[in-house]
Design a protein around this motif. Structure first.
Motif, PDB file in Angstrom:
ATOM      1  N   ASN A  12       0.848  -1.188   0.000  1.00  0.00           N
ATOM      2  CA  ASN A  12       0.000   0.000   0.000  1.00  0.00           C
ATOM      3  C   ASN A  12       0.893   1.251   0.000  1.00  0.00           C
ATOM      4  N   PRO A  13       1.352   1.692  -1.173  1.00  0.00           N
ATOM      5  CA  PRO A  13       2.269   2.837  -1.222  1.00  0.00           C
ATOM      6  C   PRO A  13       1.605   4.176  -0.897  1.00  0.00           C
ATOM      7  N   ALA A  14       0.298   4.202  -0.745  1.00  0.00           N
ATOM      8  CA  ALA A  14      -0.375   5.447  -0.382  1.00  0.00           C
ATOM      9  C   ALA A  14      -0.067   5.862   1.050  1.00  0.00           C
ATOM     10  N   LEU A  15       0.489   4.960   1.848  1.00  0.00           N
ATOM     11  CA  LEU A  15       0.853   5.299   3.221  1.00  0.00           C
ATOM     12  C   LEU A  15       2.169   6.062   3.327  1.00  0.00           C
ATOM     13  N   ILE A  16       2.953   6.057   2.271  1.00  0.00           N
ATOM     14  CA  ILE A  16       4.277   6.705   2.313  1.00  0.00           C
ATOM     15  C   ILE A  16       4.168   8.207   2.597  1.00  0.00           C
ATOM     16  N   PRO A  17       3.281   8.982   1.931  1.00  0.00           N
ATOM     17  CA  PRO A  17       3.181  10.405   2.280  1.00  0.00           C
ATOM     18  C   PRO A  17       2.740  10.644   3.722  1.00  0.00           C
ATOM     19  N   LEU A  18       1.918   9.754   4.249  1.00  0.00           N
ATOM     20  CA  LEU A  18       1.504   9.879   5.644  1.00  0.00           C
ATOM     21  C   LEU A  18       2.701   9.748   6.576  1.00  0.00           C
ATOM     22  N   VAL A  20       5.839  10.236   5.832  1.00  0.00           N
ATOM     23  CA  VAL A  20       6.746  11.367   5.601  1.00  0.00           C
ATOM     24  C   VAL A  20       6.251  12.606   6.348  1.00  0.00           C
ATOM     25  N   CYS A  21       4.962  12.880   6.281  1.00  0.00           N
ATOM     26  CA  CYS A  21       4.415  14.068   6.959  1.00  0.00           C
ATOM     27  C   CYS A  21       4.505  13.949   8.474  1.00  0.00           C
ATOM     28  N   VAL A  22       4.186  12.784   8.998  1.00  0.00           N
ATOM     29  CA  VAL A  22       4.277  12.588  10.448  1.00  0.00           C
ATOM     30  C   VAL A  22       5.734  12.675  10.905  1.00  0.00           C
ATOM     31  N   GLY A  23       6.642  12.099  10.151  1.00  0.00           N
ATOM     32  CA  GLY A  23       8.058  12.178  10.502  1.00  0.00           C
ATOM     33  C   GLY A  23       8.583  13.603  10.448  1.00  0.00           C
ATOM     34  N   ALA A  24       8.181  14.355   9.412  1.00  0.00           N
ATOM     35  CA  ALA A  24       8.620  15.750   9.304  1.00  0.00           C
ATOM     36  C   ALA A  24       8.054  16.592  10.454  1.00  0.00           C
ATOM     37  N   GLY A  25       6.812  16.342  10.827  1.00  0.00           N
ATOM     38  CA  GLY A  25       6.224  17.067  11.958  1.00  0.00           C
ATOM     39  C   GLY A  25       6.937  16.765  13.261  1.00  0.00           C
ATOM     40  N   ALA A  26       7.307  15.521  13.468  1.00  0.00           N
ATOM     41  CA  ALA A  26       8.024  15.155  14.687  1.00  0.00           C
ATOM     42  C   ALA A  26       9.404  15.801  14.731  1.00  0.00           C
ATOM     43  N   VAL A  27      10.085  15.823  13.603  1.00  0.00           N
ATOM     44  CA  VAL A  27      11.416  16.455  13.544  1.00  0.00           C
ATOM     45  C   VAL A  27      11.306  17.952  13.795  1.00  0.00           C
ATOM     46  N   MET A  28      10.306  18.597  13.223  1.00  0.00           N
ATOM     47  CA  MET A  28      10.131  20.036  13.436  1.00  0.00           C
ATOM     48  C   MET A  28       9.799  20.338  14.897  1.00  0.00           C
ATOM     49  N   ALA A  29       9.009  19.487  15.549  1.00  0.00           N
ATOM     50  CA  ALA A  29       8.692  19.696  16.964  1.00  0.00           C
ATOM     51  C   ALA A  29       9.933  19.575  17.827  1.00  0.00           C
ATOM     52  N   VAL A  30      10.787  18.621  17.533  1.00  0.00           N
ATOM     53  CA  VAL A  30      12.026  18.454  18.298  1.00  0.00           C
ATOM     54  C   VAL A  30      12.963  19.638  18.065  1.00  0.00           C
ATOM     55  N   LEU A  31      13.086  20.093  16.832  1.00  0.00           N
ATOM     56  CA  LEU A  31      13.956  21.236  16.546  1.00  0.00           C
ATOM     57  C   LEU A  31      13.446  22.517  17.204  1.00  0.00           C
ATOM     58  N   TYR A  32      12.140  22.712  17.243  1.00  0.00           N
ATOM     59  CA  TYR A  32      11.576  23.904  17.885  1.00  0.00           C
ATOM     60  C   TYR A  32      11.819  23.868  19.393  1.00  0.00           C
TER      61      TYR A  32
END
Length: 82
Positions: A12-18, A20-32
């Motif tokens: 199910n490759p439709a889960l890949i953007p999900l 990516v977005c969750v991972g990017a949000g987590a990284v941004m929260a840690v950096l902030y």
């Protein structure tokens, strides 16, 4: 769990953007949080070299944007402890 392994992501490759977005949000929260811990005047890491670090920020502007006045040119009303 279904959707958490590489085999199910390939099915199910439709889960890949999900992911990516969750991972990017987590990284941004840690950096902030890191940015707040390092550059905020409310946090002091070394009290021995600078026992009153808030005095360095007496005439600095703390607001991100103020259309009415420039706080960096005004004198602070806080008492001066020396």
């Amino acid at each position: 769990m279904q959707g958490m392994s590489m085999a199910s992501i390939k099915k199910n490759p439709a889960l890949i953007p999900l992911y990516v977005c969750v991972g990017a949000g987590a990284v941004m929260a840690v950096l902030y949080t890191f940015r707040l811990a390092v550059s905020s005047p409310e946090v002091t890491w070394n009290r021995k070299t600078n026992p009153e670090p808030w005095e360095d920020y007496r005439n600095k502007q703390h607001k991100f944007y103020s259309p009415i006045r420039d706080y960096s040119k005004s004198e602070s009303q806080a008492p001066k402890y020396e």
